[in-house]
Design an enzyme around this catalytic site. Structure first.
Site, short mmCIF file in Angstrom:
data_model
loop_
_atom_site.label_atom_id
_atom_site.label_comp_id
_atom_site.label_asym_id
_atom_site.label_seq_id
_atom_site.Cartn_x
_atom_site.Cartn_y
_atom_site.Cartn_z
N SER A 95 -11.84 17.20 -39.93
CA SER A 95 -11.90 16.45 -38.66
C SER A 95 -11.98 14.95 -38.92
O SER A 95 -11.38 14.15 -38.19
CB SER A 95 -13.12 16.88 -37.83
OG SER A 95 -12.86 18.07 -37.15
N GLU A 134 -10.73 13.23 -41.39
CA GLU A 134 -9.40 12.72 -41.75
C GLU A 134 -8.49 12.64 -40.53
O GLU A 134 -7.74 11.68 -40.35
CB GLU A 134 -8.78 13.61 -42.83
CG GLU A 134 -9.48 13.47 -44.18
CD GLU A 134 -9.00 14.49 -45.21
OE1 GLU A 134 -9.59 14.52 -46.30
OE2 GLU A 134 -8.06 15.27 -44.91
N GLU A 135 -8.54 13.69 -39.71
CA GLU A 135 -7.65 13.73 -38.54
C GLU A 135 -8.02 12.65 -37.52
O GLU A 135 -7.14 11.98 -36.97
CB GLU A 135 -7.71 15.13 -37.91
CG GLU A 135 -7.05 16.19 -38.80
CD GLU A 135 -7.53 17.62 -38.53
OE1 GLU A 135 -7.07 18.54 -39.23
OE2 GLU A 135 -8.37 17.82 -37.63
N CYS A 166 -4.70 17.95 -31.03
CA CYS A 166 -4.26 17.85 -32.42
C CYS A 166 -3.97 16.38 -32.72
O CYS A 166 -2.88 15.89 -32.43
CB CYS A 166 -3.02 18.73 -32.64
SG CYS A 166 -2.39 18.66 -34.31
N ALA A 167 -4.98 15.69 -33.25
CA ALA A 167 -4.89 14.23 -33.39
C ALA A 167 -3.78 13.82 -34.36
O ALA A 167 -3.23 12.72 -34.25
CB ALA A 167 -6.24 13.67 -33.86
N HIS A 175 -15.75 22.62 -31.74
CA HIS A 175 -15.06 21.37 -32.09
C HIS A 175 -15.91 20.16 -31.71
O HIS A 175 -16.58 20.16 -30.69
CB HIS A 175 -13.70 21.29 -31.36
CG HIS A 175 -12.66 22.17 -31.97
ND1 HIS A 175 -12.72 23.55 -31.90
CD2 HIS A 175 -11.56 21.89 -32.70
CE1 HIS A 175 -11.68 24.07 -32.54
NE2 HIS A 175 -10.96 23.08 -33.04
N PRO A 176 -15.83 19.11 -32.54
CA PRO A 176 -16.57 17.88 -32.23
C PRO A 176 -15.85 17.09 -31.14
O PRO A 176 -14.65 17.28 -30.92
CB PRO A 176 -16.50 17.11 -33.56
CG PRO A 176 -15.16 17.51 -34.12
CD PRO A 176 -14.99 18.96 -33.75
N PHE A 187 -12.90 18.35 -25.05
CA PHE A 187 -11.47 18.02 -25.10
C PHE A 187 -10.98 18.19 -26.54
O PHE A 187 -11.49 17.54 -27.45
CB PHE A 187 -11.30 16.57 -24.66
CG PHE A 187 -9.90 16.02 -24.78
CD1 PHE A 187 -8.92 16.37 -23.86
CD2 PHE A 187 -9.58 15.13 -25.80
CE1 PHE A 187 -7.64 15.84 -23.96
CE2 PHE A 187 -8.30 14.60 -25.91
CZ PHE A 187 -7.33 14.96 -24.99
N VAL A 188 -10.02 19.09 -26.73
CA VAL A 188 -9.48 19.31 -28.08
C VAL A 188 -8.01 18.93 -28.10
O VAL A 188 -7.23 19.34 -27.22
CB VAL A 188 -9.65 20.79 -28.52
CG1 VAL A 188 -8.99 21.04 -29.87
CG2 VAL A 188 -11.13 21.16 -28.59
#
Lengths: 174, 174
Positions: free
Chosen positions: B84, B86-87, B122-123, B67-68, B119-120
């Site tokens: 990613s 878009e989110e 769900c934006a 994940h970025p 750090f991930v």
């Protein structure tokens, strides 16, 4: 790059550099970073192979399904990864006669219909004649044998990609 | 697209469409194709979650490492995946003040140094204020708790990406 330089990489740099040693599976590279430090390039390769071996059968099939067809759609549309493009070109897959192209397309389709994953071969250690023979012969294998064979080829490809990345500028350090 | 259309996809089309429901992990999508037919979108999602849960800890860390960063290098250099981008845009990550950008960069680095993965979150189900709070608070968690939390977020992101792909043109069919 010697192994101490590899061990000093952040996970981000490690994945940027080694993320495609297994085609389109940066997850595997990112997972094995956990096992650093590696004592040698062979140890890094062994950790990748152990991760692959521990996956369920569906995961191994998943790895195979992330591979492009030989001389297939991705080659023609220019969407191969850099590594695959170089490997397929080295085996002459980008310069087939129209009869050869038709034959490989037919055999690829037959293979995928039979097994549900693509024919995978380490193109850098073979040549066009042997690829034709293997593609015909391996279509006749039992599914379990063919999956094991495909994963063996994935590991050979991985070994050569790793060596290309690590040894290119320091041939005697690992 | 109704579930019978999903079940009728070749593995190549299935991976082309769903390959990024777990960020940069087409291996997972390609693996779960083995389990078709799915009786519903929920069944497809459950199969993905089971595959993730069955991975060794290193594999789960590997997923997180694909994940970025939030508002990080990939956003600034335009190399985020479409999903990613878009989110992160929806959560306002592409329009931070310079003070906000400095703060998130500092907290991202602190988080990665502490845990060895990014750090991930769900934006799409949160907002900027809550992201700031979580990023500060989660830096204080124990590592095991934080890995479990990250994987929960991966599953939420996956659920929304799946729904976006399958339900967009047929909201009542699954």
């Amino acid at each position: 790059m010697d192994i101490s330089a590899v061990n000093a990489l952040s996970y981000e740099d490690f994945v940027n550099i080694f993320g495609n040693v297994v085609e389109k599976c940066p997850l595997i590279t990112a997972a094995v970073w956990t096992s650093r430090p590696f004592i040698s390039l062979n140890a890094l390769e062994a950790t990748i192979n152990e991760f692959i071996d521990a996956l369920p059968e569906s995961g191994k099939e998943g790895i195979l399904r992330c591979h492009p067809d030989l001389a297939g759609r991705d080659l023609h549309s220019g969407t191969l990864t850099r590594e695959s493009r170089e490997e397929q070109a080295r085996a002459g897959m980008d310069a087939l006669s129209s009869a050869e192209a038709s034959r490989v397309a037919r055999l690829n389709e037959e293979y995928k219909r039979r097994f549900g994953f693509p024919f995978v071969i380490c193109a850098r250690t073979t040549d066009k004649t042997r690829i034709w023979r293997e593609l015909s012969e391996r279509c006749q294998n039992a599914r379990a044998a063919e999956m094991a064979r495909g994963i063996e080829e994935v590991k050979k490809i991985c070994r050569l990609r790793l060596q290309g990345l690590v040894l290119s500028d320091a041939p005697n350090k690992l």
